[in-house]
Design a protein around this motif. Structure first.
Motif, PDB file in Angstrom:
ATOM      1  N   VAL A   1       0.854  -1.183   0.000  1.00  0.00           N
ATOM      2  CA  VAL A   1       0.000   0.000   0.000  1.00  0.00           C
ATOM      3  C   VAL A   1       0.893   1.237   0.000  1.00  0.00           C
ATOM      4  O   VAL A   1       1.766   1.386   0.850  1.00  0.00           O
ATOM      5  N   LEU A   2       0.680   2.109  -0.975  1.00  0.00           N
ATOM      6  CA  LEU A   2       1.449   3.351  -1.034  1.00  0.00           C
ATOM      7  C   LEU A   2       0.517   4.524  -1.233  1.00  0.00           C
ATOM      8  O   LEU A   2      -0.593   4.370  -1.772  1.00  0.00           O
TER       9      LEU A   2
ATOM     10  N   ARG B   1      -1.907  -1.347  -3.829  1.00  0.00           N
ATOM     11  CA  ARG B   1      -2.993  -0.389  -3.630  1.00  0.00           C
ATOM     12  C   ARG B   1      -2.375   1.006  -3.582  1.00  0.00           C
ATOM     13  O   ARG B   1      -1.584   1.317  -2.695  1.00  0.00           O
ATOM     14  N   ALA B   2      -2.717   1.847  -4.551  1.00  0.00           N
ATOM     15  CA  ALA B   2      -2.187   3.201  -4.618  1.00  0.00           C
ATOM     16  C   ALA B   2      -3.251   4.188  -4.144  1.00  0.00           C
ATOM     17  O   ALA B   2      -4.351   4.252  -4.718  1.00  0.00           O
TER      18      ALA B   2
ATOM     19  N   GLU C   1       2.572   2.034   3.513  1.00  0.00           N
ATOM     20  CA  GLU C   1       3.929   1.640   3.884  1.00  0.00           C
ATOM     21  C   GLU C   1       4.942   2.720   3.531  1.00  0.00           C
ATOM     22  O   GLU C   1       5.954   2.869   4.198  1.00  0.00           O
ATOM     23  N   PHE C   2       4.664   3.448   2.469  1.00  0.00           N
ATOM     24  CA  PHE C   2       5.520   4.569   2.088  1.00  0.00           C
ATOM     25  C   PHE C   2       4.713   5.494   1.202  1.00  0.00           C
ATOM     26  O   PHE C   2       3.576   5.188   0.814  1.00  0.00           O
ATOM     27  N   GLY C   3       5.272   6.637   0.892  1.00  0.00           N
ATOM     28  CA  GLY C   3       4.568   7.598   0.065  1.00  0.00           C
ATOM     29  C   GLY C   3       5.475   8.238  -0.957  1.00  0.00           C
ATOM     30  O   GLY C   3       6.701   8.200  -0.840  1.00  0.00           O
ATOM     31  N   VAL C   4       4.860   8.809  -1.969  1.00  0.00           N
ATOM     32  CA  VAL C   4       5.557   9.640  -2.950  1.00  0.00           C
ATOM     33  C   VAL C   4       4.899  11.010  -2.863  1.00  0.00           C
ATOM     34  O   VAL C   4       3.719  11.158  -3.183  1.00  0.00           O
TER      35      VAL C   4
ATOM     36  N   ALA D   1       8.590  -6.619  -0.306  1.00  0.00           N
ATOM     37  CA  ALA D   1       7.937  -6.235  -1.555  1.00  0.00           C
ATOM     38  C   ALA D   1       7.880  -4.717  -1.688  1.00  0.00           C
ATOM     39  O   ALA D   1       8.106  -4.162  -2.769  1.00  0.00           O
ATOM     40  N   ALA D   2       7.585  -4.032  -0.585  1.00  0.00           N
ATOM     41  CA  ALA D   2       7.548  -2.567  -0.622  1.00  0.00           C
ATOM     42  C   ALA D   2       8.924  -1.998  -0.938  1.00  0.00           C
ATOM     43  O   ALA D   2       9.045  -1.023  -1.688  1.00  0.00           O
ATOM     44  N   ARG D   3       9.971  -2.603  -0.387  1.00  0.00           N
ATOM     45  CA  ARG D   3      11.325  -2.122  -0.671  1.00  0.00           C
ATOM     46  C   ARG D   3      11.663  -2.279  -2.152  1.00  0.00           C
ATOM     47  O   ARG D   3      12.313  -1.419  -2.758  1.00  0.00           O
TER      48      ARG D   3
END
Length: 297
Positions: A96-97, A125-126, A144-147, A282-284
């Motif tokens: 999820v990002l 999931r964006a 888990e992280f963001g842009v 996977a997120a990394r």
């Protein structure tokens, strides 16, 4: 030779603890169980590794030589097992990002396509959010992280800039300023400008750069989203100041972008991570792909 891993772990624990009793407490084993493992290891190797007495245990010369090898074997095994677990985790699950719309439009499609080729079973999931929303999603653990972009600071979120993009003037091709390669902020005097909401991170960046220089643009229209701003420009209602990333990738039949100078204002776009929290495997992997795309895009 059939040396068991529990025998190696027991030997290392006893050597490091300096005795059977503290090692038994560390391993949560009984003293007889510790002794059985050590005896089995020495019988398998055919040498004595420890000298036992009623009060203490010491390493023999062979034991001292064997200890670093045993540690290395255990470390290598642990690293191998960790790698297998991470590889398995990368090949399934959900990432999820959270992402600001401009970055989502420019970087996500190609990045997700590359990610899907490598990890077809991992779902993504964006969350398409404002800059502040991206920061909040990372801070609360919803993503888990963001842009996102600079400016939306949070004590629990780390911002890692990946690229800088200038703000440009978006206008219709038939507007008089479209004939220029560059436009000064002073040239916008008297023009109807389309701006974004005061709550927007883009507005905050512009205000911080312009107001100290005595430049206070007259925003005749305000919109919540950059796409809305461009729609108003396309309809001939005014000119918009937007990050270059907000403009279409391909040449537009109606809109053009012109460089804004005196001053030039830009914004940093990058990754947002929650401090002290390591993203999953996977997120990394997705973060690495996004970082490459953002630096090269």
């Amino acid at each position: 030779m059939a040396i068991a891993l529990d025998q190696l772990r027991t030997f290392v624990a006893v050597a490091e603890a300096g005795g059977l009793t503290p090692a038994a407490e560390t391993l949560h084993l009984s003293l007889p169980a510790i002794s059985r493992r050590l005896t089995a290891l020495e019988e398998e190797l055919g040498v004595a590794l420890l000298t036992r007495s009623t009060r203490r245990v010491s390493l023999t010369q062979t034991g001292r030589e064997f200890l670093p090898r045993a540690r290395r074997l255990l470390d290598e095994l642990e690293e191998s097992l960790l790698g297998i677990r991470e590889t398995a985790a990368q090949r399934r699950g959900l990432v999820v990002l959270a992402c600001i719309p401009t970055a989502a439009y420019y970087f996500l499609p190609a990045t997700l396509a590359a990610f899907a080729r490598r990890f077809p079973a991992v779902r993504v999931r964006a969350m398409d959010l404002s800059a502040e929303g991206v920061t909040d999603a990372v801070a609360t653990g919803a993503a888990e992280f963001g842009v996102g972009m600079e400016g939306a600071a949070h004590p629990e979120v780390e911002f890692r800039p990946m690229r800088r993009d200038p703000f440009v003037l978006a206008c219709r091709r038939d507007h008089r300023l479209a004939r220029r390669r560059a436009v000064r902020w002073a040239d916008l005097e008297g023009e109807r400008l389309v701006g974004v909401s005061r709550r927007s991170g883009n507005r905050l960046i512009l205000d911080r750069a312009l107001l100290p220089r005595g430049i206070s643009p007259h925003w005749h229209y305000e919109a919540e989203h950059l796409s809305t701003s461009l729609g108003l420009v396309e309809a001939g209602l005014g000119l918009a100041v937007v990050p270059r990333l907000a403009l279409p990738r391909d040449p537009h039949p109606v809109l053009v972008a012109r460089t804004l100078t005196d001053p030039t204002v830009d914004r940093a776009t990058g990754l947002l991570l929650k401090r002290g929290v390591e993203p999953g495997p996977a997120a990394r992997a997705l973060i690495d792909l996004l970082a490459k795309g953002m630096r090269g895009g």
